[in-house]
Design a protein around this motif. Sequence first.
Motif, PDB file in Angstrom:
ATOM      1  N   ARG A   1       0.846  -1.197   0.000  1.00  0.00           N
ATOM      2  CA  ARG A   1       0.000   0.000   0.000  1.00  0.00           C
ATOM      3  C   ARG A   1       0.882   1.248   0.000  1.00  0.00           C
ATOM      4  O   ARG A   1       1.893   1.311   0.690  1.00  0.00           O
ATOM      5  CB  ARG A   1      -0.891   0.028   1.234  1.00  0.00           C
ATOM      6  CG  ARG A   1      -1.950  -1.064   1.289  1.00  0.00           C
ATOM      7  CD  ARG A   1      -2.831  -0.852   2.512  1.00  0.00           C
ATOM      8  NE  ARG A   1      -3.892  -1.847   2.636  1.00  0.00           N
ATOM      9  CZ  ARG A   1      -3.848  -2.925   3.405  1.00  0.00           C
ATOM     10  NH1 ARG A   1      -2.748  -3.161   4.130  1.00  0.00           N
ATOM     11  NH2 ARG A   1      -4.862  -3.763   3.458  1.00  0.00           N
TER      12      ARG A   1
ATOM     13  N   GLN B   1       0.358   5.668  -0.016  1.00  0.00           N
ATOM     14  CA  GLN B   1      -0.509   6.843  -0.046  1.00  0.00           C
ATOM     15  C   GLN B   1       0.341   8.072  -0.246  1.00  0.00           C
ATOM     16  O   GLN B   1       1.331   8.296   0.466  1.00  0.00           O
ATOM     17  CB  GLN B   1      -1.330   6.977   1.241  1.00  0.00           C
ATOM     18  CG  GLN B   1      -2.359   8.116   1.165  1.00  0.00           C
ATOM     19  CD  GLN B   1      -3.334   8.115   2.318  1.00  0.00           C
ATOM     20  OE1 GLN B   1      -3.431   7.136   3.064  1.00  0.00           O
ATOM     21  NE2 GLN B   1      -4.076   9.188   2.487  1.00  0.00           N
TER      22      GLN B   1
ATOM     23  N   GLU C   1      -3.834  10.443  -2.066  1.00  0.00           N
ATOM     24  CA  GLU C   1      -4.337   9.414  -2.981  1.00  0.00           C
ATOM     25  C   GLU C   1      -3.888   8.032  -2.497  1.00  0.00           C
ATOM     26  O   GLU C   1      -2.708   7.815  -2.224  1.00  0.00           O
ATOM     27  CB  GLU C   1      -3.836   9.660  -4.400  1.00  0.00           C
ATOM     28  CG  GLU C   1      -4.357  10.947  -5.009  1.00  0.00           C
ATOM     29  CD  GLU C   1      -4.018  11.062  -6.493  1.00  0.00           C
ATOM     30  OE1 GLU C   1      -3.912  10.010  -7.164  1.00  0.00           O
ATOM     31  OE2 GLU C   1      -3.847  12.197  -6.974  1.00  0.00           O
ATOM     32  N   LYS C   2      -4.851   7.107  -2.438  1.00  0.00           N
ATOM     33  CA  LYS C   2      -4.555   5.741  -2.007  1.00  0.00           C
ATOM     34  C   LYS C   2      -4.207   4.884  -3.221  1.00  0.00           C
ATOM     35  O   LYS C   2      -5.015   4.719  -4.131  1.00  0.00           O
ATOM     36  CB  LYS C   2      -5.751   5.171  -1.253  1.00  0.00           C
ATOM     37  CG  LYS C   2      -6.003   5.890   0.067  1.00  0.00           C
ATOM     38  CD  LYS C   2      -7.160   5.285   0.842  1.00  0.00           C
ATOM     39  CE  LYS C   2      -7.336   5.997   2.173  1.00  0.00           C
ATOM     40  NZ  LYS C   2      -8.449   5.434   2.979  1.00  0.00           N
TER      41      LYS C   2
ATOM     42  N   ASP D   1      -3.938   2.834  -8.926  1.00  0.00           N
ATOM     43  CA  ASP D   1      -5.056   3.012  -7.999  1.00  0.00           C
ATOM     44  C   ASP D   1      -5.191   1.773  -7.120  1.00  0.00           C
ATOM     45  O   ASP D   1      -5.085   0.642  -7.600  1.00  0.00           O
ATOM     46  CB  ASP D   1      -6.338   3.228  -8.809  1.00  0.00           C
ATOM     47  CG  ASP D   1      -7.507   3.706  -7.951  1.00  0.00           C
ATOM     48  OD1 ASP D   1      -7.539   3.416  -6.744  1.00  0.00           O
ATOM     49  OD2 ASP D   1      -8.405   4.357  -8.510  1.00  0.00           O
ATOM     50  N   ARG D   2      -5.416   2.012  -5.836  1.00  0.00           N
ATOM     51  CA  ARG D   2      -5.486   0.887  -4.907  1.00  0.00           C
ATOM     52  C   ARG D   2      -6.753   0.053  -5.087  1.00  0.00           C
ATOM     53  O   ARG D   2      -6.793  -1.111  -4.674  1.00  0.00           O
ATOM     54  CB  ARG D   2      -5.415   1.386  -3.459  1.00  0.00           C
ATOM     55  CG  ARG D   2      -5.237   0.266  -2.445  1.00  0.00           C
ATOM     56  CD  ARG D   2      -5.229   0.782  -1.014  1.00  0.00           C
ATOM     57  NE  ARG D   2      -4.146   1.725  -0.770  1.00  0.00           N
ATOM     58  CZ  ARG D   2      -3.980   2.357   0.388  1.00  0.00           C
ATOM     59  NH1 ARG D   2      -4.828   2.165   1.390  1.00  0.00           N
ATOM     60  NH2 ARG D   2      -2.970   3.194   0.542  1.00  0.00           N
ATOM     61  N   TYR D   3      -7.777   0.598  -5.719  1.00  0.00           N
ATOM     62  CA  TYR D   3      -9.068  -0.088  -5.744  1.00  0.00           C
ATOM     63  C   TYR D   3      -9.449  -0.575  -7.140  1.00  0.00           C
ATOM     64  O   TYR D   3      -9.343   0.158  -8.125  1.00  0.00           O
ATOM     65  CB  TYR D   3     -10.159   0.835  -5.195  1.00  0.00           C
ATOM     66  CG  TYR D   3      -9.886   1.249  -3.774  1.00  0.00           C
ATOM     67  CD1 TYR D   3     -10.126   0.380  -2.717  1.00  0.00           C
ATOM     68  CD2 TYR D   3      -9.307   2.485  -3.490  1.00  0.00           C
ATOM     69  CE1 TYR D   3      -9.837   0.734  -1.407  1.00  0.00           C
ATOM     70  CE2 TYR D   3      -9.016   2.859  -2.179  1.00  0.00           C
ATOM     71  CZ  TYR D   3      -9.286   1.974  -1.145  1.00  0.00           C
ATOM     72  OH  TYR D   3      -8.982   2.328   0.144  1.00  0.00           O
TER      73      TYR D   3
ATOM     74  N   GLU E   1      -9.816  -3.711  -2.510  1.00  0.00           N
ATOM     75  CA  GLU E   1      -8.393  -3.359  -2.534  1.00  0.00           C
ATOM     76  C   GLU E   1      -7.575  -4.318  -3.386  1.00  0.00           C
ATOM     77  O   GLU E   1      -7.605  -5.533  -3.177  1.00  0.00           O
ATOM     78  CB  GLU E   1      -7.816  -3.351  -1.115  1.00  0.00           C
ATOM     79  CG  GLU E   1      -8.053  -2.066  -0.351  1.00  0.00           C
ATOM     80  CD  GLU E   1      -7.037  -1.889   0.768  1.00  0.00           C
ATOM     81  OE1 GLU E   1      -5.820  -1.934   0.494  1.00  0.00           O
ATOM     82  OE2 GLU E   1      -7.472  -1.715   1.913  1.00  0.00           O
TER      83      GLU E   1
ATOM     84  N   ASP F   1      -0.697  12.730   3.303  1.00  0.00           N
ATOM     85  CA  ASP F   1      -1.946  13.482   3.180  1.00  0.00           C
ATOM     86  C   ASP F   1      -1.725  14.790   3.932  1.00  0.00           C
ATOM     87  O   ASP F   1      -0.575  15.198   4.127  1.00  0.00           O
ATOM     88  CB  ASP F   1      -3.145  12.672   3.710  1.00  0.00           C
ATOM     89  CG  ASP F   1      -2.970  12.197   5.151  1.00  0.00           C
ATOM     90  OD1 ASP F   1      -2.201  12.832   5.909  1.00  0.00           O
ATOM     91  OD2 ASP F   1      -3.591  11.185   5.522  1.00  0.00           O
TER      92      ASP F   1
END
Length: 427
Positions: free
Chosen positions: A46, A48, A52-53, A68-70, A77, A269
């Motif tokens: 992961r 960030q 943005e994840k 993109d994580r998703y 995820e 963030d």
Amino acid sequence: MVLKAEVNERLCRVGEGTPMGEVWRRYWFPALLSEEVPEPDCDPVRVQLLGEKLVAFRDSNGKVALIDRYCPHRRVELFWGRNEECGLRCVYHGWKFDAEGNCVDMPNEPDESNFKNKVKIKSYPTWEAAGVVWTYMGPEEDMPPKPNYEWLRAPDSFVHVSKTFESCNWVQGLEGGIDTSHSSFAHNENIHDKNALRTRVKNPKLEVEKGPSGFTYVGIRDLKEDGVYIRGYQFIMPAQQMRGAMVKWKTGEMEEFPSIAGHIWVPIDDEKTWVYNFIYSGSPDVPFTEEFVMEHESQFGRGPEDVLPGYKLKRNPSNDYLIDRDLQRNKTFTGITGINTQDFALQETSELPFTDRSLEKLGTADSAIIAARQLLLEAAKELEKGEKTLRGQDPETHGNVRGCDKLLPPGNIDWRVALKEDLTAKF
């Protein structure tokens, strides 16, 4: 430079669409360490950045992907995904994505379906240097050249890079790093040593000179008959500091020679930051030894015994940084072990989500902080006006500078002349 609340918001917030978030997205900056994705088809991680994840993985060909994580199908995820055959496959329904974010397989749809050709997820380009995976998160048409800092050109055995998690806004970390006079206090490791250069003169004269990459600034300490001690720094946009450090080194006999160290503060963030710490040899003839690297990291509170999984420090707000009040009374100024840990204690326990800069009372010792704020806010305005080239993007200029640490003879000496070679890259 007192900042009104709305200006402070412009400076500190980095989400997509914010003024400073858009500035950050026009630079290459560290995304993670290469060691976090050590080999092809290893576990994804992961990530960030700027709110943005994302998820990173090294594909079968060795390329580091940042996407993109998703999964766009049901938004689960991709961190749980299988890293296989040049792509990351979602374990929910098997959708697979390559390093560019293309959907290359959609096994739960009919064989004749071309739906996968219509699906693409966010991806960012990556590049590796000095054990760091760099990324660019802005518009493709505005992508600047890859960075060319001197420490990226140094051979592997001449440079060391580490990473630490800091629980505060990136500007708090940055401003702490470019503040030079605090080293006479917060980093005073022996209050009884009256001969230490930064202890003898606690109020260095600061001079700042803006340039195409950011600014050069110096802390000048007049030691009278013993000379003039000058510490030279570079601030490179948007958030890099380089400084000099004279160190003792074993080259047959103990010999003093310069090294250059610094940090890049990368926003996770608005409230959390990755701090990338680098040090490299100032001499092209003297590589680092493993013993020196370990000693250096331990001195700064980043040794193996100091760091938890996830690059988080054992000394943290939950345990008051293991402050030792007896140590504080009898030897050190803070009673906190680790030079950077001392910084974190002061920065992580400040106001949240970030400092109220409308209440500050800045003085002449804060010249570098004021200059950095000016350049960052200026970059945001330039970008809003449609400017495509920002200060610090040009590798020809940011690649030619370094920090230095030098004791000059007594007298009124122009540091620009005396330190010209010392502030110029050698690799």
